[in-house]
Design a protein around this motif. Sequence first.
Motif, mmCIF file in Angstrom:
data_model
loop_
_atom_site.group_PDB
_atom_site.id
_atom_site.type_symbol
_atom_site.label_atom_id
_atom_site.label_comp_id
_atom_site.label_asym_id
_atom_site.label_seq_id
_atom_site.Cartn_x
_atom_site.Cartn_y
_atom_site.Cartn_z
ATOM 1 N N LYS A 128 7.381 -0.885 -6.076
ATOM 2 C CA LYS A 128 8.336 -1.664 -5.275
ATOM 3 C C LYS A 128 9.388 -0.767 -4.627
ATOM 4 O O LYS A 128 9.763 -0.951 -3.480
ATOM 5 N N ILE A 129 9.835 0.253 -5.373
ATOM 6 C CA ILE A 129 10.781 1.209 -4.795
ATOM 7 C C ILE A 129 10.109 2.015 -3.688
ATOM 8 O O ILE A 129 10.681 2.234 -2.616
ATOM 9 N N GLY A 130 8.870 2.442 -3.938
ATOM 10 C CA GLY A 130 8.124 3.201 -2.929
ATOM 11 C C GLY A 130 7.900 2.384 -1.673
ATOM 12 O O GLY A 130 8.005 2.905 -0.557
ATOM 13 N N GLY A 131 7.575 1.098 -1.837
ATOM 14 C CA GLY A 131 7.399 0.225 -0.677
ATOM 15 C C GLY A 131 8.688 0.075 0.107
ATOM 16 O O GLY A 131 8.682 0.104 1.343
ATOM 17 N N ALA A 132 9.805 -0.068 -0.601
ATOM 18 C CA ALA A 132 11.100 -0.225 0.072
ATOM 19 C C ALA A 132 11.481 1.032 0.846
ATOM 20 O O ALA A 132 11.934 0.966 2.004
ATOM 21 N N LEU A 176 8.824 -7.823 -1.896
ATOM 22 C CA LEU A 176 9.628 -7.687 -3.106
ATOM 23 C C LEU A 176 9.699 -8.999 -3.895
ATOM 24 O O LEU A 176 9.833 -8.997 -5.117
ATOM 25 N N ALA A 177 9.582 -10.119 -3.170
ATOM 26 C CA ALA A 177 9.679 -11.428 -3.828
ATOM 27 C C ALA A 177 8.363 -11.888 -4.443
ATOM 28 O O ALA A 177 8.349 -12.735 -5.343
ATOM 29 N N LEU A 178 7.242 -11.333 -3.973
ATOM 30 C CA LEU A 178 5.929 -11.765 -4.467
ATOM 31 C C LEU A 178 5.664 -11.251 -5.875
ATOM 32 O O LEU A 178 6.025 -10.135 -6.220
ATOM 33 N N GLY A 209 0.814 -1.215 0.000
ATOM 34 C CA GLY A 209 0.000 0.000 0.000
ATOM 35 C C GLY A 209 0.843 1.259 0.000
ATOM 36 O O GLY A 209 0.516 2.242 -0.676
ATOM 37 N N ALA A 210 1.935 1.244 0.754
ATOM 38 C CA ALA A 210 2.828 2.397 0.775
ATOM 39 C C ALA A 210 3.438 2.622 -0.609
ATOM 40 O O ALA A 210 3.586 3.759 -1.064
ATOM 41 N N GLY A 211 3.771 1.505 -1.277
ATOM 42 C CA GLY A 211 4.298 1.618 -2.633
ATOM 43 C C GLY A 211 3.279 2.196 -3.588
ATOM 44 O O GLY A 211 3.593 3.058 -4.422
ATOM 45 N N LEU A 212 2.024 1.748 -3.470
ATOM 46 C CA LEU A 212 0.949 2.291 -4.305
ATOM 47 C C LEU A 212 0.741 3.782 -4.025
ATOM 48 O O LEU A 212 0.465 4.566 -4.933
ATOM 49 N N GLY A 213 0.853 4.150 -2.744
ATOM 50 C CA GLY A 213 0.658 5.545 -2.371
ATOM 51 C C GLY A 213 1.700 6.459 -2.983
ATOM 52 O O GLY A 213 1.372 7.511 -3.555
ATOM 53 N N LEU A 214 2.963 6.081 -2.893
ATOM 54 C CA LEU A 214 4.023 6.906 -3.473
ATOM 55 C C LEU A 214 3.951 6.902 -4.999
ATOM 56 O O LEU A 214 4.317 7.878 -5.647
#
Length: 409
Positions: free
Chosen positions: A124-128, A333-335, A110-115
């Motif tokens: 994936k970068i946003g989630g990281a 990240l692996a999913l 969700g954090a990745g989608l938000g960014l």
Amino acid sequence: MSVSAPSAANTSLKGGFLAAIFLMATSAIGPGFITQTATFTAKMGAAFAFAILASIVIDFVVQLNIWRITALTRRRASDTANAAIPGAGYVLALLVLIGGLAFNVGNIAGAGLGLNAMMGVDPKIGGAVSALLAIGIFLSRRAGLLLDRMIIGLGLLMIVMTVIVALTTNPPVGEALRQAVLPDTIDFATITTIVGGTVGGYITYSGAHRLLDKGLVGEENLQAVTRASLTGIAVTGVMRFVLFLAILGVVASGVTLDLSSQAANPAAQAFASALGEWGLRVFGVVLWAAAITSVIGAAYTSVSFLTVFGEMDDRGRNIATVIFIAVSLVVYLALGKAPASILVFVGGFNGLILPIGLTIFTYIGFARSDLMGGHVYNRPLLIASAVVCALTWYMGFKSVGTIFSFLLG
């Protein structure tokens, strides 16, 4: 001095309750709920109002009983469960840890989608980046203070911005209210998923464990704990309906949200349809705020269950929390699954965990007053708890196949 000391104590007390309220509220209105709301509103329209109302009623019974019983026992849920039924605390802890990990994978998604919606960053970068920010908070020497302030600040931001967006749409409020009571269709898998995303797994215990860490326990604090719980439920209830109405207004206008592609982000589409480019950016802020607070809440609460296996000081818990977030990030990240589909699945999975913990706490309320300092627990609340407990078992049984088809798909 005789005046300032009580004032400081009252300020600390209010701050503790406020932190618990917002930890529960932001956990219950996380990215999973936002994505689930958009997905199910697009599929069911106004009929989804019934699931929203059901989740609020269930939330009311679950949170009120678990907060109160936790305050009376002065123990974390897993320790309370072990004292009531030997070994039950270990089972509950393992389930919450597994469910919390699943939730946190979804929260990072969700954090990745938000960014992505806010700034166009790869999900994936946003989630990281978001996970690393959460890790930085727990590595700080002032982790507790940072946790409280960030949860409260971002929680308020999320609520205000969603209300603004909702006011710009024109949802069929009358139809939504009718369907909340007399729905055209009832989907148990949907209700289980939305309940799991708002009060399942770790969420049930987030505010209660924060109160424990603040020392706000015992019969002397029971009335205040009850008020705090009711306040938190009221905040989350209003927020859920506001978000639902905002998306319903978009769907009712004839906009079709994409639910099929790997890049699908139905909630972002709804906000963008309502307010254009600005709406997409606002959605990004709302979703990211919901996600990062839920990453923190899920990690904090899940790790609090580890103490049933052995004592941990604050430093040990912070290190364990950092590891928990890091593992969640690696799994995300692996999913290969799309972030939105992850967020829908984890709600359903945690909805299956809910009745287990609620069964234990209902039993304690009925039969183990010795664990609550001899307090005779409120019978009407216990009866309501027993009814909701049976309902959540039934819904879980009815929806197992639908929920776990995700794993095979």
